[in-house]
Scaffold this active site. Structure first.
Site, mmCIF file in Angstrom:
data_model
loop_
_atom_site.group_PDB
_atom_site.id
_atom_site.type_symbol
_atom_site.label_atom_id
_atom_site.label_comp_id
_atom_site.label_asym_id
_atom_site.label_seq_id
_atom_site.Cartn_x
_atom_site.Cartn_y
_atom_site.Cartn_z
ATOM 1 N N GLU A 117 0.829 -1.205 0.000
ATOM 2 C CA GLU A 117 0.000 0.000 0.000
ATOM 3 C C GLU A 117 0.862 1.252 0.000
ATOM 4 O O GLU A 117 0.586 2.218 -0.725
ATOM 5 C CB GLU A 117 -0.958 -0.032 1.204
ATOM 6 C CG GLU A 117 -2.038 -1.095 1.090
ATOM 7 C CD GLU A 117 -1.543 -2.527 1.279
ATOM 8 O OE1 GLU A 117 -2.233 -3.448 0.806
ATOM 9 O OE2 GLU A 117 -0.472 -2.743 1.886
ATOM 10 N N HIS A 147 9.654 14.607 10.281
ATOM 11 C CA HIS A 147 10.843 14.669 9.434
ATOM 12 C C HIS A 147 10.537 14.592 7.942
ATOM 13 O O HIS A 147 11.290 15.135 7.138
ATOM 14 C CB HIS A 147 11.809 13.528 9.771
ATOM 15 C CG HIS A 147 12.474 13.703 11.091
ATOM 16 N ND1 HIS A 147 13.498 12.877 11.498
ATOM 17 C CD2 HIS A 147 12.274 14.581 12.099
ATOM 18 C CE1 HIS A 147 13.895 13.245 12.713
ATOM 19 N NE2 HIS A 147 13.161 14.275 13.100
#
Length: 153
Positions: free
Chosen positions: A72, A99
């Site tokens: 996915e 991040h």
């Protein structure tokens, strides 16, 4: 906040659970399928639709779910502008946002309980991008690595 969700049969139960929880929290939830349980369905159409819709709706987020979450994440990342992160604990969910400014979370339904998965989503949605210059620079590098498709007439 608008949240798009997509899964195949392996993630169907978790997707249904998350839709209910996210609706309870007041989010604008869009189910991109599968809309019925079909044990032989294939995830790419549901996942790429979720990624396209997320990318086309700035400020929204996507959640893609399968058995492991690996395929996915790979499928979602085929969509230009998608930054899908496979998460497996609270720290990876937070770091995906902080991040990597991920806009899509990928979860393996066979790897987590409904309770655990809901906490991963909560950590992901409640964390902001740090805007640290080194992280922004790296995201730009990734964006530039994906060529813009040529236009056809």
């Amino acid at each position: 906040m608008r949240i798009y969700l997509g899964s195949d049969h392996a993630g169907f139960q978790l997707k249904s659970h998350l839709i209910s929880k996210l609706n309870e929290l007041g989010h604008d939830v869009v189910d991109c399928g599968a809309h019925t349980y079909a044990p032989d369905d294939d995830y790419p159409p549901f996942i790429t639709d979720t990624a396209r819709r997320t990318v086309a709706d700035p400020g929204s987020f996507g959640i893609v779910i399968g058995g492991s979450g690996n395929g996915e994440a790979m499928a979602a990342n085929k969509v230009r502008g998608a930054r899908a992160a496979l998460v497996w604990n609270i720290e990876t969910a937070r770091l995906a946002r902080e991040h990597n400014d991920a806009n899509i979370i990928s979860i393996g339904a066979r790897q987590h309980t409904l309770f655990e998965a809901a906490h991963l989503v909560d950590a992901f949605l409640s964390t902001s991008f740090s805007h640290d210059p080194k992280h922004a620079r790296r995201i730009q590098m990734l964006d530039e690595a994906i060529p813009t498709p040529p236009t056809t007439n």
